[in-house]
Write a protein that holds these residues in place. Structure first.
Motif, PDB file in Angstrom:
ATOM      1  N   LEU A  29       0.821  -1.206   0.000  1.00  9.04           N
ATOM      2  CA  LEU A  29       0.000   0.000   0.000  1.00  9.04           C
ATOM      3  C   LEU A  29       0.858   1.262   0.000  1.00  9.04           C
ATOM      4  O   LEU A  29       0.340   2.359  -0.223  1.00  9.04           O
ATOM      5  N   GLU A  30       2.161   1.091   0.263  1.00  7.27           N
ATOM      6  CA  GLU A  30       3.043   2.251   0.378  1.00  7.27           C
ATOM      7  C   GLU A  30       4.210   2.250  -0.600  1.00  7.27           C
ATOM      8  O   GLU A  30       4.862   3.274  -0.775  1.00  7.27           O
ATOM      9  N   ASP A  31       4.489   1.117  -1.250  1.00  6.35           N
ATOM     10  CA  ASP A  31       5.711   1.040  -2.057  1.00  6.35           C
ATOM     11  C   ASP A  31       5.509   1.397  -3.525  1.00  6.35           C
ATOM     12  O   ASP A  31       6.437   1.299  -4.329  1.00  6.35           O
ATOM     13  N   GLY A  32       4.309   1.799  -3.902  1.00  8.69           N
ATOM     14  CA  GLY A  32       4.046   2.212  -5.273  1.00  8.69           C
ATOM     15  C   GLY A  32       3.659   1.091  -6.212  1.00  8.69           C
ATOM     16  O   GLY A  32       3.358   1.342  -7.387  1.00  8.69           O
ATOM     17  N   SER A  33       3.658  -0.151  -5.728  1.00  5.62           N
ATOM     18  CA  SER A  33       3.349  -1.273  -6.614  1.00  5.62           C
ATOM     19  C   SER A  33       1.884  -1.294  -7.045  1.00  5.62           C
ATOM     20  O   SER A  33       1.535  -1.964  -8.024  1.00  5.62           O
ATOM     21  N   LEU A  34       1.028  -0.560  -6.353  1.00  9.80           N
ATOM     22  CA  LEU A  34      -0.388  -0.519  -6.700  1.00  9.80           C
ATOM     23  C   LEU A  34      -0.785   0.801  -7.365  1.00  9.80           C
ATOM     24  O   LEU A  34      -1.980   1.106  -7.468  1.00  9.80           O
ATOM     25  N   ASP A  35       0.206   1.552  -7.844  1.00 11.30           N
ATOM     26  CA  ASP A  35      -0.093   2.866  -8.415  1.00 11.30           C
ATOM     27  C   ASP A  35      -0.959   2.777  -9.668  1.00 11.30           C
ATOM     28  O   ASP A  35      -1.665   3.732  -9.997  1.00 11.30           O
ATOM     29  N   GLY A  36      -0.923   1.679 -10.356  1.00 13.27           N
ATOM     30  CA  GLY A  36      -1.720   1.550 -11.576  1.00 13.27           C
ATOM     31  C   GLY A  36      -3.162   1.166 -11.333  1.00 13.27           C
ATOM     32  O   GLY A  36      -3.930   0.990 -12.288  1.00 13.27           O
ATOM     33  N   TYR A  37      -3.547   1.040 -10.057  1.00  9.82           N
ATOM     34  CA  TYR A  37      -4.905   0.634  -9.714  1.00  9.82           C
ATOM     35  C   TYR A  37      -5.623   1.760  -8.968  1.00  9.82           C
ATOM     36  O   TYR A  37      -4.999   2.680  -8.455  1.00  9.82           O
ATOM     37  N   SER A  38      -6.921   1.671  -8.920  1.00 13.19           N
ATOM     38  CA  SER A  38      -7.709   2.594  -8.097  1.00 13.19           C
ATOM     39  C   SER A  38      -7.907   1.924  -6.741  1.00 13.19           C
ATOM     40  O   SER A  38      -8.773   1.059  -6.583  1.00 13.19           O
ATOM     41  N   VAL A  39      -7.065   2.289  -5.784  1.00 13.06           N
ATOM     42  CA  VAL A  39      -7.026   1.603  -4.492  1.00 13.06           C
ATOM     43  C   VAL A  39      -7.842   2.386  -3.461  1.00 13.06           C
ATOM     44  O   VAL A  39      -7.661   3.594  -3.290  1.00 13.06           O
ATOM     45  N   HIS A  40      -8.737   1.663  -2.781  1.00  8.43           N
ATOM     46  CA  HIS A  40      -9.526   2.243  -1.685  1.00  8.43           C
ATOM     47  C   HIS A  40      -9.040   1.604  -0.390  1.00  8.43           C
ATOM     48  O   HIS A  40      -9.239   0.405  -0.166  1.00  8.43           O
ATOM     49  N   ARG A  41      -8.404   2.392   0.448  1.00  9.43           N
ATOM     50  CA  ARG A  41      -7.913   1.894   1.738  1.00  9.43           C
ATOM     51  C   ARG A  41      -9.014   2.083   2.773  1.00  9.43           C
ATOM     52  O   ARG A  41      -9.319   3.207   3.162  1.00  9.43           O
ATOM     53  N   VAL A  42      -9.597   0.961   3.219  1.00  7.85           N
ATOM     54  CA  VAL A  42     -10.739   1.021   4.137  1.00  7.85           C
ATOM     55  C   VAL A  42     -10.430   0.179   5.370  1.00  7.85           C
ATOM     56  O   VAL A  42     -10.145  -1.022   5.237  1.00  7.85           O
ATOM     57  N   PRO A  43     -10.463   0.764   6.575  1.00 15.27           N
ATOM     58  CA  PRO A  43     -10.246  -0.033   7.799  1.00 15.27           C
ATOM     59  C   PRO A  43     -11.517  -0.818   8.140  1.00 15.27           C
ATOM     60  O   PRO A  43     -12.250  -0.475   9.073  1.00 15.27           O
ATOM     61  N   LEU A  44     -11.758  -1.871   7.402  1.00 12.51           N
ATOM     62  CA  LEU A  44     -13.024  -2.606   7.525  1.00 12.51           C
ATOM     63  C   LEU A  44     -13.266  -3.124   8.937  1.00 12.51           C
ATOM     64  O   LEU A  44     -14.385  -3.041   9.463  1.00 12.51           O
ATOM     65  N   THR A  45     -12.226  -3.687   9.542  1.00 14.28           N
ATOM     66  CA  THR A  45     -12.404  -4.253  10.883  1.00 14.28           C
ATOM     67  C   THR A  45     -12.741  -3.167  11.892  1.00 14.28           C
ATOM     68  O   THR A  45     -13.687  -3.299  12.681  1.00 14.28           O
ATOM     69  N   ALA A  46     -11.978  -2.077  11.889  1.00 19.54           N
ATOM     70  CA  ALA A  46     -12.213  -0.993  12.850  1.00 19.54           C
ATOM     71  C   ALA A  46     -13.591  -0.361  12.657  1.00 19.54           C
ATOM     72  O   ALA A  46     -14.296  -0.072  13.628  1.00 19.54           O
ATOM     73  N   LEU A  47     -13.983  -0.150  11.417  1.00 17.77           N
ATOM     74  CA  LEU A  47     -15.294   0.446  11.160  1.00 17.77           C
ATOM     75  C   LEU A  47     -16.417  -0.484  11.613  1.00 17.77           C
ATOM     76  O   LEU A  47     -17.449  -0.031  12.128  1.00 17.77           O
ATOM     77  N   THR A  48     -16.218  -1.778  11.441  1.00 16.77           N
ATOM     78  CA  THR A  48     -17.232  -2.740  11.889  1.00 16.77           C
ATOM     79  C   THR A  48     -17.336  -2.745  13.404  1.00 16.77           C
ATOM     80  O   THR A  48     -18.439  -2.733  13.966  1.00 16.77           O
ATOM     81  N   VAL A  49     -16.196  -2.788  14.069  1.00 16.27           N
ATOM     82  CA  VAL A  49     -16.192  -2.777  15.539  1.00 16.27           C
ATOM     83  C   VAL A  49     -16.850  -1.507  16.066  1.00 16.27           C
ATOM     84  O   VAL A  49     -17.637  -1.534  17.031  1.00 16.27           O
ATOM     85  N   GLU A  50     -16.572  -0.373  15.434  1.00 13.68           N
ATOM     86  CA  GLU A  50     -17.179   0.887  15.865  1.00 13.68           C
ATOM     87  C   GLU A  50     -18.693   0.856  15.665  1.00 13.68           C
ATOM     88  O   GLU A  50     -19.458   1.313  16.514  1.00 13.68           O
ATOM     89  N   ALA A  51     -19.133   0.293  14.536  1.00  8.79           N
ATOM     90  CA  ALA A  51     -20.580   0.222  14.271  1.00  8.79           C
ATOM     91  C   ALA A  51     -21.285  -0.668  15.280  1.00  8.79           C
ATOM     92  O   ALA A  51     -22.475  -0.469  15.573  1.00  8.79           O
ATOM     93  N   LEU A  52     -20.566  -1.642  15.849  1.00  6.90           N
ATOM     94  CA  LEU A  52     -21.177  -2.596  16.788  1.00  6.90           C
ATOM     95  C   LEU A  52     -20.798  -2.302  18.234  1.00  6.90           C
ATOM     96  O   LEU A  52     -20.904  -3.168  19.102  1.00  6.90           O
ATOM     97  N   ARG A  53     -20.372  -1.078  18.486  1.00  7.59           N
ATOM     98  CA  ARG A  53     -19.918  -0.717  19.822  1.00  7.59           C
ATOM     99  C   ARG A  53     -20.991  -0.929  20.875  1.00  7.59           C
ATOM    100  O   ARG A  53     -20.713  -1.315  22.011  1.00  7.59           O
ATOM    101  N   GLU A  54     -22.247  -0.709  20.512  1.00  9.08           N
ATOM    102  CA  GLU A  54     -23.355  -0.855  21.467  1.00  9.08           C
ATOM    103  C   GLU A  54     -23.994  -2.249  21.425  1.00  9.08           C
ATOM    104  O   GLU A  54     -25.015  -2.477  22.058  1.00  9.08           O
TER     105      GLU A  54
END
Length: 482
Positions: free
Chosen positions: A139-164
């Motif tokens: 994600l940092e070394d430039g090897s994915l520069d030719g792609y449209s990369v979406h960096r999403v913290p899926l686990t953290a966002l899920t845990v936050e959504a289920l906090r209650e």
């Protein structure tokens, strides 16, 4: 792909573009415990209900799981859907959802430049990347520069959504696949009601888990709607022109084959008998048929492959529509009894869901390598008919045809499917009963030959002049004793 762009009002992130596509290929990839098959299956079901034509390719490792986060443990599910008739699950995904570094590394070679990649950044730790040979983060070394990369913290966002929710962080994180499903459902305007009903039904005995998954699913949808990282969503219109009028459902190859066997038994007015020894990827047929005793189906889980086909041949001798299911290694073991069925001239369906070989081979690797074995894998002159379906839905029609040949000509018939067809799925038009062929059989009921002395006898191998088949005589028929 054909692309048209319009604008739509968004919530919280201004206007968002809506691009109309004629087809899309999506691949979900992660550890075998990340729920990629369930995620892909739910996206497929909603896509089928929306009216797109589709084709799927589930791909999973062996049942004994490899260590988490390693390349051998990667499981994926690919879906190709379109506004027109399509025939394959596609080669190169337009979208890759990678739940961890192993999923990215195992699949990136298949992804063309310019495609979208959604990565779960929470899993890109140094330790996780080291497991698959990444010295530096991709994600940092430039090897994915030719792609449209979406960096999403899926686990953290899920845990936050289920906090209650009252769930532990670990248990909450397990719903991250539903967050990803919600996000992709927003991106491609998929219906959501069916998935929510499915989750509540699947986890009916654990309502807290059901609601957690529904909440994560909705959170993923809302994330796509509100984040600035996803400025574009996509529409793929229903494939109305590809489907003749009728009632459709999404169906896998093994399920279509199972339904074909049941329908063949009903059309032949014969009890259906399955003698089978479990083997991947054919076991689903045994599981499915065992649920349908109400249709005159009897299933026998034998102690080995030889016993399975032996029981099936005995059932054919007794007047049943007899079936045995297996894969390549089992065909080798069944060869002697197939030869016996040829010499006895009894109808018998040998269902071979092909997998990799040789010997016992690889249960989760698909090959179409059993044709020569099916054609010639017996001693002596023992020819058999072979029928092969072309798509998952075609497994139904191919099964009906195999049964027709078997009962009409009193012969064993091979039905050659494979792991991709068995586990893949596509829309299937449910046929009307009057569209199915009449397979009813007239059993021998009396003598069929007059001897020189005028006496009447029964010749078990006397030929029908129309089909050249011998009569099918049920043991114990009055007048046929000898």
């Amino acid at each position: 792909m054909t692309v048209q762009t319009t604008s739509a009002g968004g919530t919280g992130a201004g206007k968002k573009d809506v691009r109309r596509l004629d087809r899309v290929i999506i691949r979900f990839a992660g550890d075998s415990g990340d729920g990629m098959q369930l995620t892909g299956d739910r996206f497929t079901s909603e896509t089928a209900s929306f009216g797109n034509d589709l084709s799927t390719l589930p791909n999973f490792p062996a049942e004994i799981r490899a260590p988490a986060g390693t390349l051998p443990g990667v499981s994926s599910f690919q879906l190709h859907f379109a506004d027109h008739d399509i025939l394959t699950p596609g080669d190169a995904p337009n979208v890759l959802v990678a739940m961890n570094p192993a999923a990215l590394k195992a699949n990136i070679a298949d992804v063309p430049r310019g495609a979208e990649i959604i990565v779960n950044t929470d899993e890109f730790s140094k330790r996780a990347m080291a497991k698959v040979g990444y010295e530096v983060s991709p994600l940092e070394d430039g090897s994915l520069d030719g792609y449209s990369v979406h960096r999403v913290p899926l686990t953290a966002l899920t845990v936050e959504a289920l906090r209650e929710s009252g769930l532990s962080r670990k248990d909450a994180g397990r719903s991250k696949n539903m967050f990803a499903l919600g996000l992709l459902s927003w991106m491609y305007h998929r219906p959501t009601e069916g998935t929510e009903r499915f989750l509540r039904a699947k986890f009916a005995k654990k309502p807290d888990i059901a609601e957690a998954n529904v909440t994560a699913f909705r959170a993923g949808w809302n994330f796509g709607e509100t984040t600035e990282d996803f400025a574009v969503s996509y529409e793929v219109a229903p494939a109305a022109a590809a489907f003749p009028a009728g009632t459709y459902r999404n169906i896998s190859g093994n399920l279509a084959l199972s339904y074909g066997l049941i329908a063949a038994g009903r059309q032949a007015d014969l009890p259906l008998y399955l003698g089978s020894y479990p083997i991947t990827p054919a076991s689903d047929i045994l599981h499915e048929l065992s649920r349908h005793k109400n249709f005159g189906v009897r299933t026998f889980q034998a102690e080995d492959e030889i016993a399975g086909i032996g029981a099936a041949l005995g059932a054919a001798f007794g007047g049943s529509l007899a079936v045995t299911t297996t894969s390549g290694p089992g065909v080798a073991l069944k060869s002697e009894t197939i030869g016996l069925a040829v010499s006895l001239e009894l109808p018998l369906l040998i269902v071979d869901i092909q997998r990799g070989g040789p010997s016992t081979g690889l249960p989760t690797k698909t090959e179409q390598a059993d044709l020569l074995q099916a054609m010639f894998g017996r001693n002596g002159e023992a020819p058999v008919a072979i029928v092969a379906p072309k798509t998952p839905a075609d497994c139904f029609d191919a099964t009906i045809e195999a049964a027709r040949i078997a009962v009409t000509y009193r012969t064993p018939v091979f039905l050659l499917s494979d792991g991709y067809l068995a586990n893949g799925s596509e829309p299937w038009r449910i046929p009307d009963i009057d569209e199915l062929p009449d397979l009813r059989v007239r059993f021998a009921s009396g003598t069929n030959h007059t001897q020189d002395d005028g006496s009447e006898v029964f010749w078990p191998y006397k030929r029908d002049p129309r089909t050249l088949a011998r009569p099918w005589a049920i043991p114990g028929t009055p007048g046929l004793e000898h």
